[in-house]
Design an enzyme around this catalytic site. Sequence first.
Site, mmCIF file in Angstrom:
data_model
loop_
_atom_site.group_PDB
_atom_site.id
_atom_site.type_symbol
_atom_site.label_atom_id
_atom_site.label_comp_id
_atom_site.label_asym_id
_atom_site.label_seq_id
_atom_site.Cartn_x
_atom_site.Cartn_y
_atom_site.Cartn_z
ATOM 1 N N THR A 200 0.699 -1.349 0.114
ATOM 2 C CA THR A 200 -0.046 -0.007 -0.008
ATOM 3 C C THR A 200 0.917 1.436 0.146
ATOM 4 O O THR A 200 0.380 2.228 -0.327
ATOM 5 C CB THR A 200 -0.841 -0.029 1.496
ATOM 6 O OG1 THR A 200 -0.205 -0.013 2.440
ATOM 7 C CG2 THR A 200 -1.758 -1.306 1.195
ATOM 8 N N CYS B 55 -2.536 0.699 14.987
ATOM 9 C CA CYS B 55 -3.391 0.986 13.877
ATOM 10 C C CYS B 55 -4.765 0.299 13.729
ATOM 11 O O CYS B 55 -4.493 -1.083 13.878
ATOM 12 C CB CYS B 55 -2.844 1.442 12.516
ATOM 13 S SG CYS B 55 -3.633 1.551 11.253
ATOM 14 N N ARG C 51 3.933 6.791 2.887
ATOM 15 C CA ARG C 51 3.203 7.902 3.412
ATOM 16 C C ARG C 51 2.503 7.437 4.840
ATOM 17 O O ARG C 51 2.111 6.549 4.956
ATOM 18 C CB ARG C 51 2.318 8.299 2.534
ATOM 19 C CG ARG C 51 2.813 8.580 1.053
ATOM 20 C CD ARG C 51 1.531 8.849 -0.024
ATOM 21 N NE ARG C 51 0.419 8.147 0.166
ATOM 22 C CZ ARG C 51 0.034 6.944 -0.713
ATOM 23 N NH1 ARG C 51 1.224 6.813 -1.458
ATOM 24 N NH2 ARG C 51 -0.693 6.461 -0.564
ATOM 25 N N CYS D 290 -0.032 6.887 7.411
ATOM 26 C CA CYS D 290 -1.625 6.367 7.421
ATOM 27 C C CYS D 290 -2.558 7.560 8.061
ATOM 28 O O CYS D 290 -2.291 8.407 8.800
ATOM 29 C CB CYS D 290 -1.716 5.323 8.485
ATOM 30 S SG CYS D 290 -3.358 4.613 8.825
ATOM 31 N N CYS E 185 -4.495 5.894 11.795
ATOM 32 C CA CYS E 185 -3.885 6.335 12.913
ATOM 33 C C CYS E 185 -2.927 7.316 13.247
ATOM 34 O O CYS E 185 -2.316 7.458 14.328
ATOM 35 C CB CYS E 185 -3.002 4.875 13.150
ATOM 36 S SG CYS E 185 -1.608 4.644 12.118
ATOM 37 N N TRP F 123 23.321 16.805 46.494
ATOM 38 C CA TRP F 123 21.803 16.775 46.195
ATOM 39 C C TRP F 123 21.309 17.730 45.055
ATOM 40 O O TRP F 123 20.572 17.200 44.255
ATOM 41 C CB TRP F 123 21.222 17.180 47.434
ATOM 42 C CG TRP F 123 19.791 16.861 47.374
ATOM 43 C CD1 TRP F 123 18.907 15.593 47.816
ATOM 44 C CD2 TRP F 123 18.554 17.716 46.780
ATOM 45 N NE1 TRP F 123 17.555 16.038 47.508
ATOM 46 C CE2 TRP F 123 17.252 17.245 47.001
ATOM 47 C CE3 TRP F 123 18.540 19.161 46.382
ATOM 48 C CZ2 TRP F 123 16.196 17.935 46.664
ATOM 49 C CZ3 TRP F 123 17.597 19.641 45.863
ATOM 50 C CH2 TRP F 123 16.210 19.100 45.956
ATOM 51 N N TYR G 28 19.512 16.588 41.628
ATOM 52 C CA TYR G 28 18.153 16.969 41.396
ATOM 53 C C TYR G 28 17.874 17.678 40.015
ATOM 54 O O TYR G 28 17.121 17.354 39.219
ATOM 55 C CB TYR G 28 17.599 18.032 42.562
ATOM 56 C CG TYR G 28 16.228 18.427 42.523
ATOM 57 C CD1 TYR G 28 15.242 17.824 42.759
ATOM 58 C CD2 TYR G 28 16.011 19.924 41.824
ATOM 59 C CE1 TYR G 28 13.891 18.379 42.447
ATOM 60 C CE2 TYR G 28 14.735 20.448 41.736
ATOM 61 C CZ TYR G 28 13.710 19.637 42.033
ATOM 62 O OH TYR G 28 12.613 20.215 42.066
ATOM 63 N N ASP H 152 18.373 12.163 50.277
ATOM 64 C CA ASP H 152 17.314 13.043 50.322
ATOM 65 C C ASP H 152 16.297 12.653 51.739
ATOM 66 O O ASP H 152 15.864 11.345 51.765
ATOM 67 C CB ASP H 152 16.210 12.939 49.178
ATOM 68 C CG ASP H 152 14.926 13.788 49.189
ATOM 69 O OD1 ASP H 152 15.191 15.215 48.885
ATOM 70 O OD2 ASP H 152 14.041 13.460 49.472
#
Length: 500
Positions: free
Chosen positions: A27, A35, A60, A62, A65, A434, A438, A454
Amino acid sequence: MDDRRYEAVRSRDARFDGEFFFAVTTTGIYCRPSCPAVTPRQRNVRYFPTAAAAQGSGFRACRRCRPDAVPGSAAWNVRADVVGRAMRLIGDGIVDREGVAGLAARLGYSARQVQRQLNAEVGAGPIALARAQRAHTARILLQTTGMQAAGIAFAAGFASVRQFNDTIREIYGMTPTELRAARPRNGRSAAVATGGAEGATAAGVPLRLAYRGAYDTGQVFDHLERRALRGIEEVTGLPGGRTYRRTLRLPGGHAVAEVGESARSGSGWLECRLHLSELRDLTTATQRIRRLFDLDADPYAVAERLAAEPAMGALAARRPGMRAPGTADPHETAVRAVLGQQVTLAAGRHLGAALVAAYGTPLPAPSGGLTHLFPAADTLAGASLEELGMPGTRRDTLRGLAAALAGGTVALDPGADRDAAEKALLALRGIGPWTAGYLRMRALGDPDVLLEDDAGVRAGAALAGVPLEEAEAWRPWRSYAVHHLWNAAQTLSRGGPPDA
């Protein structure tokens, strides 16, 4: 491997959306694994790691979906190598702004090396990856605004209208006019703006930000609401129907972003609206909101890994879809982390609001409670900061960090080398392990950071009976374990210690 991927396609398994794409040779169409179309025969299927790779092979997208609208692969956040860093930078729009040479310079490699590694790993080079991203941005603008095609072409980053037209035809198999007419007939299309670029800017661009698996919206919105900084952030509404709003400083201008807390279980997306002063910033703004809300995470892989240790596995099972929120502005997060050192969360927010009021950039017009952009690093590098009432040593740390960010000594952009950034942070006066950890977790989006010292992490581990010495078993998802432990500290005690 192909048998496993075909099984995911055959069962329409949404867990793999964004992790790979499949194309059907008979296709000429490529799709996401979930899909809903009739499953093709296995011998007619080809697999690609990215949409750009499928497009580069002549397939290409779809129309059913919409494979260009899937979450990004969690692998790019896990990987710290040049390919992972490049994918994060391309997502942020670096190729459109600085070209392949700019991308390569940020990575510390030659353009040829970057091209070769990306082709080998993801099946497409930086130009093809950026082109696929531009096409996706153009489709959003075509289907959600009333802008003329010429305006959309340049807003999406195309160099010419002809390039825009050719790309849309090649990727979607339709002209821009046909693609606009094919927009989904649902409530979202009712928000289409009119009046060209100015109309789109005023009404905002509506988006559906996709994620995979479970998503604990309550946890994420609670996290953001506790930290909302007056002037640049606000959370309105009641739990279950809240809206998070914030300002964004972007390469071409500024924006106000609005994200809704989805009350629909399993919808697969968060509703977002972006009000942009410069529509060329749409891609960058979208990616920064995605990082803030951790929308490219793989909750299936996280849950499987955390279950390797029974106590942590039980804790994680009680809150499926836990996310590790990142940042929409790494420089802002770094400054706020220093402001929050050795003070309560409320005190840190108070200091942040005072900083915004004194040094932030005012919006042209307030938007609800949003009045400013967060102060730029170069502004703070030369500021006295005496209005904040902080000790002189803390002001020195803040100015030193701002100078390092402004001068590039510390790089926190999406493609930064995480080890190098952490080392550079630790070299600054007043920044310890720390804070560096973080920032590695939030500003750099590292999914594998354990803030072992922590207070909230230790309290949560003690209350939930989770042995921290088993944390190696949680790699590479220890940042998610941190959030589970912070949540445990708050829910298994009377409020518990505030998280960071």
